[in-house]
Write an enzyme that holds these catalytic residues in place. Structure first.
Site, PDB file in Angstrom:
ATOM      1  N   HIS A  41       0.826  -1.211   0.000  1.00  0.00           N
ATOM      2  CA  HIS A  41       0.000   0.000   0.000  1.00  0.00           C
ATOM      3  C   HIS A  41       0.862   1.263   0.000  1.00  0.00           C
ATOM      4  O   HIS A  41       1.617   1.498   0.941  1.00  0.00           O
ATOM      5  CB  HIS A  41      -0.880  -0.021   1.258  1.00  0.00           C
ATOM      6  N   HIS A  83      -0.490  10.871  -2.139  1.00  0.00           N
ATOM      7  CA  HIS A  83      -1.795  10.485  -1.598  1.00  0.00           C
ATOM      8  C   HIS A  83      -2.693  11.663  -1.261  1.00  0.00           C
ATOM      9  O   HIS A  83      -3.823  11.765  -1.721  1.00  0.00           O
ATOM     10  CB  HIS A  83      -1.618   9.610  -0.353  1.00  0.00           C
TER      11      HIS A  83
HETATM   12  O1  G3P Z   1      -5.952   0.814  -2.125  1.00  0.00           O
HETATM   13  C1  G3P Z   1      -6.776   1.095  -1.062  1.00  0.00           C
HETATM   14  C2  G3P Z   1      -6.452   2.315  -0.300  1.00  0.00           C
HETATM   15  O2  G3P Z   1      -5.315   2.929  -0.809  1.00  0.00           O
HETATM   16  C3  G3P Z   1      -7.532   3.278  -0.203  1.00  0.00           C
HETATM   17  O3  G3P Z   1      -7.330   4.275   0.726  1.00  0.00           O
HETATM   18  O4  G3P Z   1      -6.778   6.493   1.485  1.00  0.00           O
HETATM   19  O5  G3P Z   1      -5.002   4.806   1.381  1.00  0.00           O
HETATM   20  O6  G3P Z   1      -5.904   5.777  -0.700  1.00  0.00           O
HETATM   21  P1  G3P Z   1      -6.197   5.378   0.709  1.00  0.00           P
HETATM   22 CA    CA Z   2      -4.663   4.571  -2.297  1.00  0.00          CA
END
Ligand code: G3P
Ligand code: CA
Length: 290
Positions: A41, A83
């Site tokens: 992630h 992000h």
């Molecule tokens: O891939 C799932 C996740 O990344 C969604 O949440 O806020 O980390 O982009 P976020």
């Molecule tokens: Ca994400």
């Protein structure tokens, strides 16, 4: 979709080089009904600053094939991997550009963003890490032979981001058949964004981020291959309800859940039968789920 809209989609898809007929193979990398696929992630973001090339490399060192990232557009239309919709948390933008509050990504040029330090906030040894452009990011994945779960972040802020994302992916060879079949998924929290990607490039595997009501799942299955919910929002019945349906490419809809960072939660999600787990700690999840 009206005839006119469908015709327009086909025209744009052709411009983007799409094989307008739907190929049968689709690469949602297999979970083989065994261990869930592990996705790093924002890269292996427990070990390196999120969404940097260092986080891609950290995932690679752990032997993780799939990397998730977040893509946004700069003021001059360049796709960058970051992000938050502002630069404050993960860069030194407030120091470098005082007076540019709220330091929104969309208000800065790519050249300005390239000056920022995106590593020091995480640890001194990452000082000088940059916010990568999507192009730089793809090159690093290629070098490492890794695959990409690309999130179009906050698409409502960035009109046209889907087309630009597909343009860059195509230019860099990421819409070639082998990558489309084995190494790329495009996802978003924005259903309209996912629909747009599916209309422009029907061959690309897509994911919707969220937990739609079971009754609404068939309407999502028309344009997406994956339903990717927060792990706090699902149980085994929900996972089974999703997987019972066929997605946009005629294969069972998949479930990739996020963001699972400890072994107990990872085991629980594997027990629910999820197809994939998106995690900051891919080594922990891999070890916990076998
Ligand atoms: O891939 C799932 C996740 O990344 C969604 O949440 O806020 O980390 O982009 P976020
Ligand atoms: Ca994400």
């Amino acid at each position: 979709m009206s005839v006119r809209t469908a015709a327009a989609s086909v025209a744009v898809a052709t411009l983007l080089g799409a094989c307008v007929s739907m190929p049968s193979a689709h690469a949602q990398s297999p979970s083989a009904q065994g261990s869930p696929v592990v996705y790093a992630h924002r890269g292996a973001s427990a070990y390196a600053p999120e969404n940097t090339l260092a986080a891609v490399d950290a995932a690679d060192r752990l032997g993780i094939d799939w990397v998730e990232n977040d893509v946004q557009l700069t003021r001059d239309g360049v796709l960058v991997v970051v992000h938050d919709t502002t630069l404050s948390r993960t860069t030194d933008a407030e120091e470098v550009f005082p007076g540019r509050a709220p330091w929104a990504v969309k208000d800065f040029t790519a050249a300005e963003i390239a000056k920022l330090d995106a590593g020091s906030w995480f640890g001194a040894r990452f000082a000088g890490a940059r916010v990568p452009t999507l192009t730089q990011y793809l090159h690093r994945l290629e070098r490492n032979h890794q695959k990409l779960l690309l999130e179009i972040k906050s698409p409502e802020i960035y009109p046209g981001i889907e087309k630009e994302t597909l343009r860059v992916l195509r230019r860099e060879g990421w819409l070639d058949r082998s990558r489309v079949e084995h190494g790329l998924v495009v996802q978003s929290f924005g259903a309209e964004s996912v629909k747009t990607v599916h209309a422009l490039r029907p061959d690309v595997v897509t994911g919707f981020l969220g937990t739609p009501a079971v009754a609404d799942l068939p309407s999502y299955a028309a344009f997406t291959d994956q339903i990717n919910p927060s792990y706090t929002s699902v149980g085994p019945d929900y996972v089974a309800a999703v997987q019972k349906l066929k997605g946009a490419h005629g294969k069972p809809l998949r479930v990739n859940t996020w963001t699972v960072n400890d072994a107990a939660d990872a085991s629980r999600m594997a027990g629910f039968g999820v197809d994939g787990i998106i995690t900051n700690n891919p080594d922990v999840v891999r070890d916990a789920t076998g």
